[in-house]
Design a protein around this motif. Structure first.
Motif, short mmCIF file in Angstrom:
data_model
loop_
_atom_site.label_atom_id
_atom_site.label_comp_id
_atom_site.label_asym_id
_atom_site.label_seq_id
_atom_site.Cartn_x
_atom_site.Cartn_y
_atom_site.Cartn_z
N SER A 1 0.86 -1.18 0.00
CA SER A 1 0.00 0.00 0.00
C SER A 1 0.89 1.23 0.00
CB SER A 1 -0.92 0.01 1.23
OG SER A 1 -0.15 0.04 2.42
N VAL A 2 0.36 2.34 -0.48
CA VAL A 2 1.11 3.59 -0.47
C VAL A 2 1.09 4.14 0.94
CG1 VAL A 2 1.27 5.92 -1.38
CG2 VAL A 2 0.60 4.04 -2.89
N ALA A 3 2.25 4.22 1.57
CA ALA A 3 2.33 4.75 2.93
C ALA A 3 2.29 6.27 2.93
CB ALA A 3 3.60 4.25 3.62
N VAL A 4 3.04 6.90 2.01
CA VAL A 4 3.09 8.36 1.92
C VAL A 4 3.26 8.74 0.47
CG1 VAL A 4 4.13 10.46 2.83
CG2 VAL A 4 4.39 8.32 4.11
N SER A 5 2.47 9.68 0.00
CA SER A 5 2.64 10.22 -1.34
C SER A 5 3.56 11.43 -1.29
CB SER A 5 1.28 10.63 -1.92
OG SER A 5 0.42 9.51 -2.00
N ASP A 6 4.18 11.73 -2.43
CA ASP A 6 5.03 12.89 -2.57
C ASP A 6 6.13 12.89 -1.49
OD1 ASP A 6 5.87 15.30 -3.74
OD2 ASP A 6 4.71 16.50 -2.32
N ALA A 7 6.82 11.75 -1.35
CA ALA A 7 7.84 11.62 -0.31
C ALA A 7 8.85 10.56 -0.72
CB ALA A 7 7.21 11.25 1.03
N ALA A 8 10.00 10.56 -0.05
CA ALA A 8 11.07 9.60 -0.35
C ALA A 8 11.89 9.35 0.90
CB ALA A 8 11.95 10.14 -1.48
N ASP A 9 12.85 8.44 0.77
CA ASP A 9 13.84 8.14 1.80
C ASP A 9 13.21 7.77 3.15
OD1 ASP A 9 15.64 8.65 -0.13
OD2 ASP A 9 16.44 10.49 0.71
N SER B 1 9.11 0.39 -16.76
CA SER B 1 8.26 1.33 -17.47
C SER B 1 7.28 2.05 -16.54
CB SER B 1 7.47 0.61 -18.57
OG SER B 1 6.66 -0.41 -18.01
N ARG B 2 7.07 1.48 -15.34
CA ARG B 2 6.13 2.08 -14.38
C ARG B 2 6.85 2.76 -13.22
NH1 ARG B 2 1.68 -2.20 -12.75
NH2 ARG B 2 0.91 -0.32 -11.75
N ILE C 1 10.07 5.76 -7.53
CA ILE C 1 10.29 6.95 -8.35
C ILE C 1 9.53 6.79 -9.65
CG2 ILE C 1 12.02 8.40 -9.47
CD1 ILE C 1 14.07 7.09 -7.55
N ASP C 2 8.69 7.75 -9.96
CA ASP C 2 7.90 7.67 -11.18
C ASP C 2 8.79 7.77 -12.41
OD1 ASP C 2 5.62 7.42 -9.72
OD2 ASP C 2 5.08 9.55 -9.81
N PRO C 3 8.35 7.18 -13.54
CA PRO C 3 9.18 7.20 -14.76
C PRO C 3 9.52 8.62 -15.19
CG PRO C 3 7.32 5.70 -15.00
CD PRO C 3 7.09 6.45 -13.72
N ALA D 1 8.93 13.31 -8.27
CA ALA D 1 7.66 12.59 -8.22
C ALA D 1 7.93 11.22 -7.63
CB ALA D 1 7.05 12.49 -9.61
N ALA D 2 7.78 11.09 -6.33
CA ALA D 2 8.09 9.84 -5.66
C ALA D 2 7.06 9.58 -4.57
CB ALA D 2 9.49 9.90 -5.05
N ARG D 3 6.95 8.32 -4.19
CA ARG D 3 6.06 7.92 -3.11
C ARG D 3 6.70 6.77 -2.34
NH1 ARG D 3 4.36 5.91 -7.89
NH2 ARG D 3 3.78 3.71 -8.04
N ILE D 4 6.27 6.58 -1.12
CA ILE D 4 6.78 5.50 -0.29
C ILE D 4 5.73 4.41 -0.19
CG2 ILE D 4 7.56 4.86 2.02
CD1 ILE D 4 8.59 7.75 2.31
N VAL D 5 6.13 3.20 -0.55
CA VAL D 5 5.24 2.04 -0.51
C VAL D 5 5.59 1.18 0.69
CG1 VAL D 5 4.62 -0.09 -1.73
CG2 VAL D 5 4.78 2.06 -2.98
#
Length: 497
Positions: free
Chosen positions: A232-240, A441-442, A460-462, A468-472
């Motif tokens: 599941s996506v834990a946090v959108s617009d985030a990294a590390d 590609s995704r 990281i989005d293509p 544009a990154a999210r934490i899964v």
């Protein structure tokens, strides 16, 4: 290994399904055989035989259902959502058949070897009889639940869960026999035997009980994996990500350090946050700010010149920093006394165009990756000692972004087609088990974190370069056997946060 509603429902089902087998000719035969009237050794021999029968039955169950789960793991890896739904379907079908009292087919019409009681000491014969009854499929089968448990074990393909089902099944088979055997030949034993043999309603009642627990298991199998989720996506617009049992630290795409607890988010100040041991750490200029993990009260400010990624534990601080003239370095400082930290220790350095990953730290256990044009490797070091070695390497694909928790390691493996999040023991061999896979590609998987129950990874989005990154978030128990291959990636190792 986590015990939750699913495991409890399956364990209860295995117990009752095992107990139903007492109504078989073999169950009645064992009661009479190891009871006081089945030998000349008296009550002491009966008690010794009961004490031997119990572990024998458990051992038989462990062999059958543990082996079936291991077979499933070798065939298709640990079960994902589809496997759980298949297992739920098997449990539901068996529950319906039990509720209707359907005749058991296929039936195994095999009795226990009668000669054992005469050729062996009674406790030894009782132990072997226990093994045969615990195996489940070597004598009469009295409930469709036995077949359902076998199918569930293969579908879920978790050897530890198969062992749990086997132990509970064997225990269920043993308890009625061990309880009734000392009474055999007496008034209470005769009444119990008459109840078993002359009143079919008792047996049918047990089968309906099997139907109830199988239905509950079917619901748990269908519902729990959905809530557990493969990911599941834990946090959108985030990294590390950096995580503990109760908290998740990360960096927003704009660079702000944030700590999430429950539904709330707390700005931390600084950048590149990390959480571990007693501290939360963020980078502020050429130093690392240490905050108390729970209160977030300031503890100390530790010099870390040029740091662009950090990891922390109760006794150590590790960070990555670029080197003058190009390349990267991993450095560490002892913070047992954060007010007077130890000297800066150079753990590893590489020149350009090689690159070091951000460090991962658990106690004194430090992991980091080295990527060169000729290949990549993941290194494990024990801080404060000279112990260190490469625990994974490849000349074809990119191994990067390791994180550690206890004796386990999570890392990203990227080739031309896919980016994969894998988990394995630090001292284990092979690539490990697959937690999450994404087509290039995704997007691409990058920085990781690991807790007792979950793994976290940045996606990281293509075409993006960190913007544009999210934490899964991925549940560790969903790990399944990895099927790997692939060509080297093209330009896959140039992201940096």
């Amino acid at each position: 290994m986590l015990i939750g509603p699913l495991e409890i429902s399956l364990a209860v089902a295995a117990l009752l399904i095992g107990a139903t087998g007492t109504f078989s000719p073999c169950g009645l035969s064992v009661i009479e055989t190891i009871g006081p009237t089945g030998h000349s050794g008296g009550r002491r021999t009966t008690l010794a035989a009961c004490a031997a029968f119990l572990p024998g039955a458990i051992a038989g169950g462990l062999v059958t259902f543990g082996a079936l789960a291991a077979l499933g793991e070798s065939l298709h890896g640990a079960g994902g959502r589809a496997a759980y739904l298949v297992a739920a379907g098997l449990a539901a079908i068996a529950a319906l058949l039990e509720l209707r009292g359907t005749r058991i087919v296929p039936q195994i019409r095999r009795q226990l070897p009668e000669t054992w009681r005469r050729a062996m000491p009674m406790p030894l014969a009782a132990a072997l009889y226990g093994v045969l009854l615990g195996l489940g499929f070597t004598t009469f089968v009295l409930t469709f639940g036995v077949w359902a448990l076998a199918g569930i074990s293969v579908a879920i393909a978790e050897p530890w869960l198969g062992a749990l089902l086997g132990a509970c099944f064997g225990l269920g088979r043993a308890i009625p026999i061990v309880a009734l055997a000392p009474l055999a030949g007496g008034r209470a034993g005769t009444r119990a035997t008459e109840l078993i043999c002359e009143r079919p309603g008792v047996y049918l009642g047990l089968r309906r009980g099997d139907a109830a627990v199988l239905a509950a298991a079917a619901i748990a199998l269908a519902v729990v994996p959905v809530s557990a989720g493969a990911r599941s996506v834990a946090v959108s617009d985030a990294a590390d990500p950096s995580a503990t049992r109760e908290s998740l630290a990360f960096e927003r795409s704009g660079g702000a350090a944030v700590l999430r607890r429950g539904a709330g988010e707390i700005p931390l100040g600084g950048t590149d946050p990390a959480i571990g041991g007693a501290y939360v750490a963020t980078i502020a200029g050429d130093s690392v700010r240490l905050l108390e993990r729970f209160t977030l009260a300031p503890v100390a400010q530790v010099q870390a010149p040029g740091a662009d990624a950090v990891a922390v534990s109760s006794g150590w601080l590790a960070y990555r920093a670029p080197l003058q003239g190009g390349g990267d370095g991993i450095f560490a400082r002892n913070i047992s006394n954060p007010a007077a930290p130890g000297p800066i220790l150079a753990v590893a350095t590489v020149g350009g165009p090689a690159q070091l990953s951000a460090p991962g730290l658990g106690g004194r256990s430090l992991v980091y990756a080295v990527a060169r044009p000729s290949g990549s490797r993941i290194v494990h070091r024990v801080l404060g000692t000279r112990k260190g070695r490469a625990v994974a390497r490849s000349g074809r694909v990119l191994l990067f972004s390791p994180a550690t928790k206890g004796r386990h390691l999570a890392y990203v493996r990227t080739d031309a087609r896919r980016s994969r999040l894998l988990i394995r023991g630090i001292r284990a061999r092979g690539p490990g088990k697959l937690l999450f896979s994404l087509k290039r590609s995704r997007g691409q998987l990058w920085s990781t974190a690991l807790t007792e129950r979950f793994a976290f990874v940045t996606v990281i989005d293509p075409g993006a370069n960190g913007a544009a990154a999210r934490i899964v978030k991925v549940r560790r128990k969903n790990a399944r056997r990895a099927r790997l291959g692939g060509r080297p990636p093209r330009g896959g190792g140039n992201h940096r946060f």
